[in-house]
Structures are given as C-alpha cells and as structure tokens.
Design a protein around this motif. Sequence first.
Motif, PDB file in Angstrom:
ATOM      1  N   SER A   1      -1.370  -5.143  -7.559  1.00  0.00           N
ATOM      2  CA  SER A   1      -2.737  -5.306  -7.203  1.00  0.00           C
ATOM      3  C   SER A   1      -3.524  -4.126  -7.052  1.00  0.00           C
TER       4      SER A   1
ATOM      5  N   TYR B   1       0.848  -1.290  -0.135  1.00  0.00           N
ATOM      6  CA  TYR B   1       0.005  -0.100   0.065  1.00  0.00           C
ATOM      7  C   TYR B   1       0.893   1.147  -0.025  1.00  0.00           C
TER       8      TYR B   1
ATOM      9  N   THR C   1       3.313  -4.947  -4.999  1.00  0.00           N
ATOM     10  CA  THR C   1       2.521  -5.714  -5.823  1.00  0.00           C
ATOM     11  C   THR C   1       1.752  -4.493  -6.827  1.00  0.00           C
TER      12      THR C   1
HETATM   13  N1  PMP Z   1       0.475  -7.868   1.190  1.00  0.00           N
HETATM   14  C1  PMP Z   1      -0.488  -7.389   1.918  1.00  0.00           C
HETATM   15  C2  PMP Z   1      -0.321  -6.454   2.970  1.00  0.00           C
HETATM   16  C3  PMP Z   1      -1.773  -7.456   1.087  1.00  0.00           C
HETATM   17  O1  PMP Z   1      -2.908  -6.820   1.939  1.00  0.00           O
HETATM   18  C4  PMP Z   1      -1.992  -8.173   0.032  1.00  0.00           C
HETATM   19  C5  PMP Z   1      -3.381  -8.228  -0.589  1.00  0.00           C
HETATM   20  N2  PMP Z   1      -4.323  -9.047   0.086  1.00  0.00           N
HETATM   21  C6  PMP Z   1      -0.896  -8.857  -0.392  1.00  0.00           C
HETATM   22  C7  PMP Z   1       0.278  -8.628   0.163  1.00  0.00           C
HETATM   23  C8  PMP Z   1      -1.020  -9.484  -1.653  1.00  0.00           C
HETATM   24  O2  PMP Z   1      -1.400  -9.018  -2.858  1.00  0.00           O
HETATM   25  P1  PMP Z   1      -1.253  -9.767  -4.256  1.00  0.00           P
HETATM   26  O3  PMP Z   1      -0.954 -11.225  -4.245  1.00  0.00           O
HETATM   27  O4  PMP Z   1      -2.784  -9.330  -4.892  1.00  0.00           O
HETATM   28  O5  PMP Z   1      -0.185  -9.036  -4.888  1.00  0.00           O
END
Ligand code: PMP
Length: 352
Positions: A210, A185, A208
């Motif tokens: 994501s 984040y 990430t």
């Molecule tokens: N680290 C943290 C702190 C997260 O909140 C998340 C998401 N659930 C992830 C890692 C993993 O994210 P991703 O596998 O989608 O890259």
Amino acid sequence: MFTKRFYDLCPYVPGEQPVDRDYVKLNANENPYPPAPAVGTELENFDIADFRRYPDPDSRALCRSIAKMLGNGIHEDMIFAGNGSDEVLSFVFYTFFDSDAPLFFPEHTYSFYPVYAGYYGIPVARIPLESDFSICIDRFLDKPSSGVIFPNPNAPTGIFLPLEKIRSLLERYPAKKAIVIDEAYIDFGGDSAISLLADFPNLVVIRTFSKSFCFAGARLGYAVANPELIKGLLTTKNSFNHFPVDTLTQKMGVAACENSSYYAGINAEIAETRDWFSTELRTLGWDVLPSKANFVFARKSGFSGEQVYLFIKEKGVLVRYFDHSGIEDFVRITIGTPDQMGFLHRIMEEIT
Ligand code: PMP
C-alpha cells in the motif's frame, strides 16, 4: 437482532476522505507517486474473460515473485499473501495470539491492533514508550505475554528500532510465542528484520504494497515467516475466505515485484523530501520526531494536534491527529511530493 459479540466491536477509524472540496491528502500515508509503468501495462493487457475463473487461492506466482524480490534465502513457502496487510494481520492475530496471557504492543502504535485483539477476545497490555517515544524492548520481557507486535518504524511516531534490539528481544523471548514485526513503512529507510528469520522461527514479518509500492487502492499485503507458520496462516485463511487476492491484483503484484528498482527510486525521493521537511519544521520551532517512515509526527508548543489539524485543513491540506492522551499535541503528516510539502510548509509557517 445483533449478536452479543457485535456490541463489543470497536471499529478502526481510517484517515478521512472528505468530498466537500479538493484537498492535498497527506493523512493516510499513501504514496504520492504512481505505480511502476509495468503495472499499468499489466492492467491494459489484462483479458477481462479471466474474471470468469476464481484466482489461485494461494497466489503462488505472486509469492514466488515476492520471494525472488526479497532474496536473502527467502522461498515462496515463506510467503503468505492477503487482501492488504490489515487482512494478513487479522489472520496473524487469529493464528498466533492466544487469550491465556495479554498480547503486548507499544502504548502508542497502529490503532488497528487493539481492534483485532477485541475482535478475537485477546487481552492486551499497552507497553509504555520511552520519554523520547522510542520502543523499550526490555519492557516486553517483564511479564508473560501471548506474543508481541509492533510496527518498525513505529506508527504514528515514525521512529525506527535498530535490528540489534529486535535480535536481542528475540533471543530473550520464549521461542514458542510469536514476535510480529509490521514493516508497513520499512522501505523508507529502515533495515528489515527479514534477515533475522533464519535464526528465529517464531518471527513473523508483515509487509504491505500500500505505501512503498503505491498500491493502497489495489489491496495487497503479505507475511514472511517460517514455512510452518505460513501453513498455519493458510489454514486460517481457508477457514475464512479461500480467495483473498483477486486475479488482477496478483498479476499487477508480480509486475510490481519485477520493477522493485522503480520503487526504490521514488521511495528514496520520499525519504529525501521527509528529511528536508523535518529540518524546515524544526527551524520553525516544531518538535519533529526522527522518522524513517513516509510520514512525520510533529508538534508545536502551545497548540493541540486538533488545532493544528483544523488550521491546516482550512487551507486545503489533510493531515491526521490522534485524540490519545500522551500524543494529543502531535499531527501526523504524510510525505507527499516536494511541491505538496512546500505548500504545507508555507501554511505551517503561519502557525506561531
Ligand atoms: N500496518 C500499519 C502500521 C499501517 O499503518 C497500515 C496502514 N494503515 C497497515 C498495516 C495496513 O495497511 P494495508 O491494509 O493497506 O496493507
């Protein structure tokens, strides 16, 4: 039929994806905005014939683009790319955390850490947070550990730990053991620990695509660390799955890196919406932890997290609560568009 080790598994539970009706989905810290247009162009121009061949096992072009985007003296041999940062974390646990001493992580943190520790038979110690839910680094130094991991900003609190504290931890922690900072984040307002890599060869930073790069469905994450540590991760990866990142995702990842200013723009908007929403909730009498992430952690006196979650869900918005002692009164709310947050704000006004 099943192995003995299978019966010890405690799988991670992600944010729900119900199909009974349409919800405003604010429960998985996904980005409400679309990826950069150049990512779509990459997808449209992709030659499906390329799927006949295996991808580059080490995603070298992608690692080059990530290194270029990060700057700060980061080279491609300091990047390891994987199928989402969850997979990268799994390789990190296997490669760096031994079972001779407990792995330290905060009492309230990303709930996948204990799952991986169980999977690999790594003992753990959950280190209490301060009463304001911030991380106290001195507590990571009290006793011997096999490593330390925590997200910065922490999840699910959203609280950012200033870099001076991370530097101080690294200075006092055994140089032969890894400190892993999970920066899932970081792009929503915190300062990255990547700037500390030059001074601390035992630091591993996890990122990430994501959240801040709108890629949760494409699965792409990476580690940034000293080349020796990256070589270790490649050995672990090649002992499990040679080709973790598919050809298309590698290409789209490159396009995303080349358009990082687009993401800086939408993530600044998310941070602005977060600060507006936090202020509004506080005005309504909610206790909202100070967040530098794309979510807020909030509670209202007299209500459990589950009650708030159910009330909001009934009105068509999904948020998340955690049935863990100490944080059971909170809900974690992902920051969506201003419209989505305005809608949720009107719902939350009714919780009195
Ligand atoms: N680290 C943290 C702190 C997260 O909140 C998340 C998401 N659930 C992830 C890692 C993993 O994210 P991703 O596998 O989608 O890259």
